[in-house]
Design a protein around this motif. Structure first.
Motif, PDB file in Angstrom:
ATOM      1  N   ALA A  11       9.974   2.278   5.570  1.00  0.00           N
ATOM      2  CA  ALA A  11       9.299   1.801   6.794  1.00  0.00           C
ATOM      3  C   ALA A  11       7.800   2.120   6.795  1.00  0.00           C
ATOM      4  CB  ALA A  11       9.957   2.421   8.024  1.00  0.00           C
ATOM      5  N   SER A  12       7.274   2.626   5.693  1.00  0.00           N
ATOM      6  CA  SER A  12       5.855   3.036   5.682  1.00  0.00           C
ATOM      7  C   SER A  12       4.926   1.891   6.056  1.00  0.00           C
ATOM      8  CB  SER A  12       5.473   3.563   4.301  1.00  0.00           C
ATOM      9  OG  SER A  12       5.647   2.542   3.326  1.00  0.00           O
ATOM     10  N   TRP A  13       5.269   0.692   5.613  1.00  0.00           N
ATOM     11  CA  TRP A  13       4.347  -0.443   5.798  1.00  0.00           C
ATOM     12  C   TRP A  13       4.043  -0.717   7.264  1.00  0.00           C
ATOM     13  CZ3 TRP A  13       5.691  -4.990   8.374  1.00  0.00           C
ATOM     14  CH2 TRP A  13       7.066  -5.123   8.676  1.00  0.00           C
ATOM     15  N   ARG A  14       4.992  -0.330   8.180  1.00  0.00           N
ATOM     16  CA  ARG A  14       4.752  -0.633   9.597  1.00  0.00           C
ATOM     17  C   ARG A  14       4.382   0.607  10.401  1.00  0.00           C
ATOM     18  NH1 ARG A  14      10.556  -0.928  12.325  1.00  0.00           N
ATOM     19  NH2 ARG A  14       9.280  -1.723  14.022  1.00  0.00           N
ATOM     20  N   HIS A  15       4.155   1.725   9.712  1.00  0.00           N
ATOM     21  CA  HIS A  15       3.810   2.954  10.420  1.00  0.00           C
ATOM     22  C   HIS A  15       2.354   2.879  10.892  1.00  0.00           C
ATOM     23  CE1 HIS A  15       3.132   7.216  11.186  1.00  0.00           C
ATOM     24  NE2 HIS A  15       4.443   7.379  11.158  1.00  0.00           N
ATOM     25  N   SER A  62      -2.210   2.795   5.687  1.00  0.00           N
ATOM     26  CA  SER A  62      -3.482   2.155   5.344  1.00  0.00           C
ATOM     27  C   SER A  62      -3.622   0.778   6.011  1.00  0.00           C
ATOM     28  CB  SER A  62      -3.550   1.967   3.829  1.00  0.00           C
ATOM     29  OG  SER A  62      -4.612   1.097   3.513  1.00  0.00           O
ATOM     30  N   PRO A  63      -4.825   0.459   6.500  1.00  0.00           N
ATOM     31  CA  PRO A  63      -5.027  -0.857   7.123  1.00  0.00           C
ATOM     32  C   PRO A  63      -5.180  -1.996   6.117  1.00  0.00           C
ATOM     33  CG  PRO A  63      -7.066   0.411   7.162  1.00  0.00           C
ATOM     34  CD  PRO A  63      -6.012   1.314   6.569  1.00  0.00           C
ATOM     35  N   PHE A  64      -5.334  -1.696   4.827  1.00  0.00           N
ATOM     36  CA  PHE A  64      -5.555  -2.758   3.842  1.00  0.00           C
ATOM     37  C   PHE A  64      -4.314  -3.644   3.679  1.00  0.00           C
ATOM     38  CE2 PHE A  64      -8.766   0.192   1.830  1.00  0.00           C
ATOM     39  CZ  PHE A  64      -9.861  -0.637   2.001  1.00  0.00           C
ATOM     40  N   ALA A  65      -4.546  -4.929   3.372  1.00  0.00           N
ATOM     41  CA  ALA A  65      -3.447  -5.822   2.975  1.00  0.00           C
ATOM     42  C   ALA A  65      -2.941  -5.363   1.602  1.00  0.00           C
ATOM     43  CB  ALA A  65      -3.949  -7.256   2.877  1.00  0.00           C
ATOM     44  N   LEU A  66      -1.643  -5.618   1.335  1.00  0.00           N
ATOM     45  CA  LEU A  66      -1.081  -5.180   0.047  1.00  0.00           C
ATOM     46  C   LEU A  66      -1.511  -6.072  -1.112  1.00  0.00           C
ATOM     47  CD1 LEU A  66       2.410  -4.033   1.303  1.00  0.00           C
ATOM     48  CD2 LEU A  66       0.580  -2.593   0.394  1.00  0.00           C
ATOM     49  N   PRO A 107       7.925  -5.731   3.135  1.00  0.00           N
ATOM     50  CA  PRO A 107       6.953  -6.328   2.206  1.00  0.00           C
ATOM     51  C   PRO A 107       7.418  -6.197   0.767  1.00  0.00           C
ATOM     52  CG  PRO A 107       6.161  -4.193   2.923  1.00  0.00           C
ATOM     53  CD  PRO A 107       7.485  -4.402   3.590  1.00  0.00           C
ATOM     54  N   ARG A 108       8.143  -7.185   0.286  1.00  0.00           N
ATOM     55  CA  ARG A 108       8.670  -7.119  -1.085  1.00  0.00           C
ATOM     56  C   ARG A 108       7.714  -7.786  -2.075  1.00  0.00           C
ATOM     57  NH1 ARG A 108      11.602  -3.355   0.478  1.00  0.00           N
ATOM     58  NH2 ARG A 108      13.651  -3.820   1.369  1.00  0.00           N
ATOM     59  N   ILE A 109       6.444  -7.595  -1.881  1.00  0.00           N
ATOM     60  CA  ILE A 109       5.459  -8.308  -2.701  1.00  0.00           C
ATOM     61  C   ILE A 109       4.639  -7.312  -3.500  1.00  0.00           C
ATOM     62  CG2 ILE A 109       5.225 -10.243  -1.106  1.00  0.00           C
ATOM     63  CD1 ILE A 109       2.419  -8.501  -0.528  1.00  0.00           C
ATOM     64  N   TRP A 110       4.133  -7.755  -4.631  1.00  0.00           N
ATOM     65  CA  TRP A 110       3.123  -6.957  -5.324  1.00  0.00           C
ATOM     66  C   TRP A 110       2.290  -7.835  -6.222  1.00  0.00           C
ATOM     67  CZ3 TRP A 110       7.610  -3.372  -5.774  1.00  0.00           C
ATOM     68  CH2 TRP A 110       8.648  -3.911  -6.511  1.00  0.00           C
ATOM     69  N   ILE A 140       9.364   8.522  10.978  1.00  0.00           N
ATOM     70  CA  ILE A 140       9.278   7.351  10.090  1.00  0.00           C
ATOM     71  C   ILE A 140      10.673   6.779   9.850  1.00  0.00           C
ATOM     72  CG2 ILE A 140       9.276   8.572   7.851  1.00  0.00           C
ATOM     73  CD1 ILE A 140       7.059   6.593   6.976  1.00  0.00           C
ATOM     74  N   ASN A 141      11.689   7.657   9.798  1.00  0.00           N
ATOM     75  CA  ASN A 141      13.064   7.163   9.628  1.00  0.00           C
ATOM     76  C   ASN A 141      13.490   6.281  10.797  1.00  0.00           C
ATOM     77  OD1 ASN A 141      14.274   7.728   7.221  1.00  0.00           O
ATOM     78  ND2 ASN A 141      14.921   9.789   7.811  1.00  0.00           N
ATOM     79  N   ASP A 142      12.994   6.610  11.992  1.00  0.00           N
ATOM     80  CA  ASP A 142      13.359   5.828  13.176  1.00  0.00           C
ATOM     81  C   ASP A 142      12.829   4.402  13.102  1.00  0.00           C
ATOM     82  OD1 ASP A 142      14.758   7.919  14.201  1.00  0.00           O
ATOM     83  OD2 ASP A 142      13.205   8.562  15.625  1.00  0.00           O
ATOM     84  N   LEU A 143      11.883   4.148  12.212  1.00  0.00           N
ATOM     85  CA  LEU A 143      11.339   2.792  12.084  1.00  0.00           C
ATOM     86  C   LEU A 143      12.143   1.931  11.105  1.00  0.00           C
ATOM     87  CD1 LEU A 143       7.492   3.597  11.834  1.00  0.00           C
ATOM     88  CD2 LEU A 143       8.698   2.596  13.782  1.00  0.00           C
ATOM     89  N   THR A 144      13.159   2.514  10.450  1.00  0.00           N
ATOM     90  CA  THR A 144      13.896   1.730   9.436  1.00  0.00           C
ATOM     91  C   THR A 144      14.967   0.861  10.086  1.00  0.00           C
ATOM     92  OG1 THR A 144      15.394   3.560   9.083  1.00  0.00           O
ATOM     93  CG2 THR A 144      13.635   3.319   7.490  1.00  0.00           C
ATOM     94  N   ASP A 145      15.283  -0.219   9.411  1.00  0.00           N
ATOM     95  CA  ASP A 145      16.314  -1.146   9.861  1.00  0.00           C
ATOM     96  C   ASP A 145      17.509  -0.974   8.913  1.00  0.00           C
ATOM     97  OD1 ASP A 145      17.937  -3.333  10.193  1.00  0.00           O
ATOM     98  OD2 ASP A 145      16.295  -4.790  10.319  1.00  0.00           O
ATOM     99  N   PRO A 146      18.667  -0.459   9.409  1.00  0.00           N
ATOM    100  CA  PRO A 146      19.795  -0.208   8.498  1.00  0.00           C
ATOM    101  C   PRO A 146      20.260  -1.470   7.772  1.00  0.00           C
ATOM    102  CG  PRO A 146      20.388   0.370  10.774  1.00  0.00           C
ATOM    103  CD  PRO A 146      18.952  -0.056  10.789  1.00  0.00           C
TER     104      PRO A 146
END
Ligand SMILES: Cc1cc2nc3c(=O)[nH]c(=O)nc-3n(C[C@H](O)[C@H](O)[C@H](O)COP(=O)(O)O)c2cc1C
Length: 440
Positions: free
Chosen positions: A19-23, A27-31, A68-71, A287-293
């Protein structure tokens, strides 16, 4: 000098927690913004990490709606980082199953030239079933065939990297001689999978060959690592299994006639840090509370080759029988064993298992003070479990900064970690020899 620790920084999403991406603190940068990677690489270099590492997968996961499954393509990113950094090692993942050895040998030799000797290749055989559909449409190549092809691939790329003597280039304007053709030779490889004439179309790279990194942990994967790898990433949820892996791989390396000190074993470590343990645990819970099971359930299915877990309730303890046997899984076999062992040992519910995997996908996750994490690192390092760590901060950049500012100085004060780079190449940081020229 006391034996020294090696630290690699694993760059992933906005942190290793699912869930880091939505914390809000991420970082404010785009991936897709190269400044994001340049910023993290600069921070890691200032902290004297040995290297940074980029993973890769060759297909888009179908839960991109919720995660965000992108890189960016990792070698392309390394080219940018090679010119924005000057000392830190640069590791990118590339697949032996879905690329040609000539392409790969050129690309990594190029990065080694561009970075003046800091390139490394994380050798993967690609476990993702969906990747096969992007490369010709045939079904997934089996676990055994992937490693068989990988073995031949290694012989070809090594021969290509060695196809120029170190002194082959003259670049002599006065005499009009650019190179010594007698110091460059074809490889004429004809095998089951590849036919490659060679030689490579560029001079030998500064490190002789890029550093070879590998992360397979199955029996076949370990034997492959023992033959080829100079650094090994591995995932453990307990010190005991890390020790078992460490002992086994060092022994296999000896059996292959190699020096076990030339294979660095780097287990993953994802620490949530704060000035008190209670605060670190609170941050981990937040941060765990932001995850979607349901994202986690889907991901678990991917790990087990698409196995259907949709019928399992979230809050009932799991049993090993809820999972397919690891030796029937064509994907990442060792990680499936790690997961089943955890279920057997801790009698977790699905929700608890998914919560744990959300932390760092099966790597060691913990929360504590800098002192506690430094103690853990020293303990694993001195007790036969690790030569260093693949550091996987749950949240970028904040948790990387705390690790750099608080944990690294403790390790330095204990004489376990460098206070400055002694050399310029990744081989020098890792204490690895330069492969000798095949020309004598
Ligand atoms: C830290 C780490 C990073 C990895 N990165 C990748 C990656 O980027 N791409 C990939 O396909 N596999 C990656 N893997 C998976 C391994 O390369 C390997 O395929 C997996 O561990 C299964 O190998 P095994 O079947 O021999 O156990 C990674 C594994 C670890 C421990």
């Amino acid at each position: 000098m006391k034996r020294q620790l090696h630290l690699n920084l694993f760059l992933h999403s906005r942190g290793h927690h699912e869930a880091s991406w939505r914390h809000p603190a991420a970082s404010p940068f785009a991936l897709t913004d190269i400044r994001y990677f340049q910023d993290l690489a600069a921070r890691a270099e200032a902290a004297k990490f040995d290297s940074i590492f980029l993973a890769d997968q060759l297909a888009l996961a179908d839960d991109v709606g919720q995660a965000p499954r992108i890189w960016l393509e990792p070698l392309t990113v390394l080219a940018a980082l090679a010119v924005s950094t000057s000392r830190i090692g640069l590791i990118a993942t590339a697949s032996t199953t879905y690329t040609e050895p000539f392409n790969l040998a050129r690309q990594f030799a190029s990065i080694d030239h561009i970075s003046n000797g800091r390139a490394a290749w994380n050798i993967v055989t690609s476990w993702l079933a969906t990747a096969a559909r992007n490369y010709g449409g045939a079904g997934q190549v089996s676990h055994a065939d992937r490693y068989a092809r990988g073995e031949e691939f290694m012989a070809v790329v090594k021969a290509l990297w060695d196809s120029w003597a170190d002194d082959a280039v003259l670049d002599d304007r006065a005499s009009g001689r650019y190179a010594k053709p007698e110091r460059i030779r074809p490889i004429n490889h004809r095998g089951d999978f590849y036919q490659v004439a060679g030689p490579l179309n560029m001079p030998r790279c500064p490190q002789g060959r890029p550093v070879l990194v590998q992360a397979g942990s199955s029996d076949t994967g370990r034997r492959f690592a023992a033959r080829h790898a100079e650094a090994v990433f591995t995932a453990h949820m307990a010190k005991e299994t890390a020790q078992e892996f460490y002992t086994d791989l060092k022994q296999l390396t000896r059996t292959e006639g190699r020096d076990p000190d030339h294979v660095l074993i780097l287990p993953g470590l994802s620490p949530m840090l704060a000035s008190t343990e209670a605060e670190a645990v609170r941050l981990a819970r937040e941060i765990n509370d932001l995850t979607d099971p349901e994202v986690g359930r889907h991901r678990l299915s991917g790990r087990f080759g698409g196995h259907d877990f949709s019928h399992l309730p979230l809050d009932v303890p799991l049993s090993p029988e809820d999972f397919p046997a690891p030796d029937t899984v064509e994907a990442a076999r060792s990680r499936t064993e790690v997961i089943i062992n955890l279920v057997r040992r801790d009698k977790l519910t699905l929700r608890q298992l998914l919560g744990y995997l959300a932390g760092a996908r099966g790597h060691y996750v913990t929360a504590g003070t800098p002192e506690q994490i430094a103690n853990l690192i020293e303990d694993w390092f001195s007790d036969g479990a690790a030569d260093g760590f693949n550091v996987m901060p749950p949240l970028f950049p904040g948790q990387l900064d705390v690790f750099s500012a608080e944990v690294i100085p403790l390790l330095q004060r204990r004489g376990l970690f460098r206070t400055d780079y002694a050399g310029t190449t990744l081989r020098e940081h890792y204490g690895l020899p330069r492969p000798p020229s095949a020309f004598g």
